[in-house]
Design an enzyme around this catalytic site. Structure first.
Site, PDB file in Angstrom:
ATOM      1  N   SER A 101       5.825  -6.855   6.246  1.00 51.67           N
ATOM      2  CA  SER A 101       7.286  -7.280   6.544  1.00 51.67           C
ATOM      3  C   SER A 101       7.386  -8.642   6.994  1.00 51.67           C
ATOM      4  O   SER A 101       8.341  -9.026   7.835  1.00 51.67           O
ATOM      5  CB  SER A 101       7.579  -6.156   7.580  1.00 51.67           C
ATOM      6  N   ASN A 156       2.589 -11.213  -2.951  1.00 53.93           N
ATOM      7  CA  ASN A 156       2.171 -10.063  -3.567  1.00 53.93           C
ATOM      8  C   ASN A 156       3.283  -9.477  -4.245  1.00 53.93           C
ATOM      9  O   ASN A 156       4.255  -8.898  -3.573  1.00 53.93           O
ATOM     10  CB  ASN A 156       1.168  -9.145  -2.641  1.00 53.93           C
ATOM     11  N   TRP A 157       3.343  -9.826  -5.560  1.00 54.76           N
ATOM     12  CA  TRP A 157       4.473  -9.242  -6.288  1.00 54.76           C
ATOM     13  C   TRP A 157       4.473  -7.680  -6.465  1.00 54.76           C
ATOM     14  O   TRP A 157       5.582  -6.896  -6.983  1.00 54.76           O
ATOM     15  CB  TRP A 157       4.869  -9.835  -7.727  1.00 54.76           C
ATOM     16  N   LYS A 158       3.367  -7.132  -6.400  1.00 50.76           N
ATOM     17  CA  LYS A 158       3.214  -5.676  -6.646  1.00 50.76           C
ATOM     18  C   LYS A 158       3.703  -5.154  -8.102  1.00 50.76           C
ATOM     19  O   LYS A 158       3.246  -6.313  -8.858  1.00 50.76           O
ATOM     20  CB  LYS A 158       3.903  -4.737  -5.624  1.00 50.76           C
ATOM     21  N   GLU A 193      -2.205   0.223  -0.536  1.00 50.32           N
ATOM     22  CA  GLU A 193      -1.487   0.917  -1.625  1.00 50.32           C
ATOM     23  C   GLU A 193      -2.480   1.365  -2.525  1.00 50.32           C
ATOM     24  O   GLU A 193      -2.329   2.442  -3.019  1.00 50.32           O
ATOM     25  CB  GLU A 193      -0.279   0.239  -2.266  1.00 50.32           C
ATOM     26  N   HIS A 222      -6.060  -3.480  -1.044  1.00 51.49           N
ATOM     27  CA  HIS A 222      -4.827  -3.226  -0.563  1.00 51.49           C
ATOM     28  C   HIS A 222      -4.411  -1.842  -0.091  1.00 51.49           C
ATOM     29  O   HIS A 222      -5.015  -0.753  -0.787  1.00 51.49           O
ATOM     30  CB  HIS A 222      -3.790  -3.749  -1.626  1.00 51.49           C
ATOM     31  N   GLU A 258      -3.302  -6.012   7.521  1.00 47.92           N
ATOM     32  CA  GLU A 258      -1.845  -5.444   7.335  1.00 47.92           C
ATOM     33  C   GLU A 258      -1.856  -4.351   7.755  1.00 47.92           C
ATOM     34  O   GLU A 258      -2.237  -2.899   7.051  1.00 47.92           O
ATOM     35  CB  GLU A 258      -1.983  -5.403   5.781  1.00 47.92           C
ATOM     36  N   GLY A 302       6.099  -2.979   3.911  1.00 50.39           N
ATOM     37  CA  GLY A 302       7.474  -2.622   3.164  1.00 50.39           C
ATOM     38  C   GLY A 302       8.248  -1.523   3.940  1.00 50.39           C
ATOM     39  O   GLY A 302       9.389  -1.031   3.567  1.00 50.39           O
TER      40      GLY A 302
HETATM   41  P1  PGA Z   1       5.637  -6.514   2.718  1.00 51.38           P
HETATM   42  O1  PGA Z   1       4.330  -6.060   2.059  1.00 51.38           O
HETATM   43  O2  PGA Z   1       5.595  -7.865   2.964  1.00 51.38           O
HETATM   44  O3  PGA Z   1       6.807  -5.904   1.495  1.00 51.38           O
HETATM   45  O4  PGA Z   1       5.542  -5.471   3.773  1.00 51.38           O
HETATM   46  C1  PGA Z   1       2.981  -6.752   2.326  1.00 51.38           C
HETATM   47  C2  PGA Z   1       1.921  -6.169   1.409  1.00 51.38           C
HETATM   48  O5  PGA Z   1       1.931  -4.983   1.164  1.00 51.38           O
HETATM   49  O6  PGA Z   1       0.984  -7.013   1.177  1.00 51.38           O
END
Ligand code: PGA
Length: 246
Positions: free
Chosen positions: A206, A9-11, A96, A94, A161, A167
């Protein structure tokens, strides 16, 4: 165990040049062992990456979609538009987006239904906050998220998650993930019956080159949803190799 799935997931990262270079680096060093790989660039890079990965073992996914197929929704992208580009997967719900775009379980469920209708494989995210975990509400929250976010007959991918692990560089421990997987499987079977036995559950939060092997060895972990580490082709490929070893 069936093939594990590693989703990058490159966001909101990736301009043309680095997205192409990152994808080419991944494509050029794929292990020839059994693992499903999905990379999810931002919308602006989807056409380019979908075309680069066409006819390769790497699938291309989006990070969100709308719940309608077309119409007056300024700035939105429909699942049909994604399918039209050769995109095969879509991350939905997600944390976010739940936190900063006001997405609630019902929104996620409607998007999931729409994605499946368009022929996409949804990767639906759920997870508890640190506060919910500390106050002993994690299982209730996850149970409600499953009930609210997954439609009847769901046959996509679920991603667990924990928000406190995203993150932060602080992945959940093996024992945390094992407990969560046991709970989630039981809950899926309770809510979906026979179907609940086969829904694949990814872990995300993470995951990196150093901890992937241990996480991917946990029973019932069908793969990983990788954020930060997916931006580094070397780290991402190490995670892919760890998956193919199981
Ligand atoms: P992260 O993000 O690996 O940077 O913790 C995972 C995600 O949000 O899908």
């Amino acid at each position: 165990m069936s093939r594990q799935i590693i989703v990058g997931n490159w966001k909101m990262n990736g301009l043309s040049k680095d997205s192409t270079a990152r994808t080419e680096a991944i494509l050029s060093a794929l292990p020839d062992t059994a693992v499903d790989i999905v990379i999810c660039p931002p919308f602006t890079q989807l056409a380019a990456i979908a075309s680069l990965t066409a006819n390769s073992p790497v699938a291309c996914g989006a990070q969100d979609c709308h719940m309608e197929s077309k119409g007056a929704f300024t700035g939105d992208i429909s699942p049909e538009m994604l399918a039209d580009l050769g995109v095969s997967h879509v991350i939905l719900g997600h944390s976010e987006r739940r936190q900063t775009h006001g997405e609630i379980d019902e929104t996620v469920r409607e998007k999931t239904v729409a994605a499946i209708k368009a022929g996409l494989t949804p990767i639906v995210c759920i997870g508890e906050t640190e506060d919910q975990r500390e106050t002993g509400q994690a299982e209730d929250v996850l149970g409600w998220q499953i009930k609210g976010s997954l439609p009847d007959g769901f046959n996509g991918i679920l991603a667990y998650e924990p928000i406190w692990a995203i993150g932060t560089g602080l992945a959940a421990t093996t024992s945390d993930i094992t407990d969560a997987m046991t709970f989630l499987r039981a809950e899926l079977v309770r809510q979906f019956g026979e179907n609940g036995k086969t829904i694949q559950i990814l872990y995300g939060g993470s995951v990196n080159a150093g901890n992937a092997s241990e996480i991917l060895a946990i029973p019932d972990v069908a793969g990983a949803l990788v954020g930060g580490a997916s931006l580094d082709p070397e780290a991402f490929l190490t995670i892919v190799r760890a998956a193919s070893a199981h």
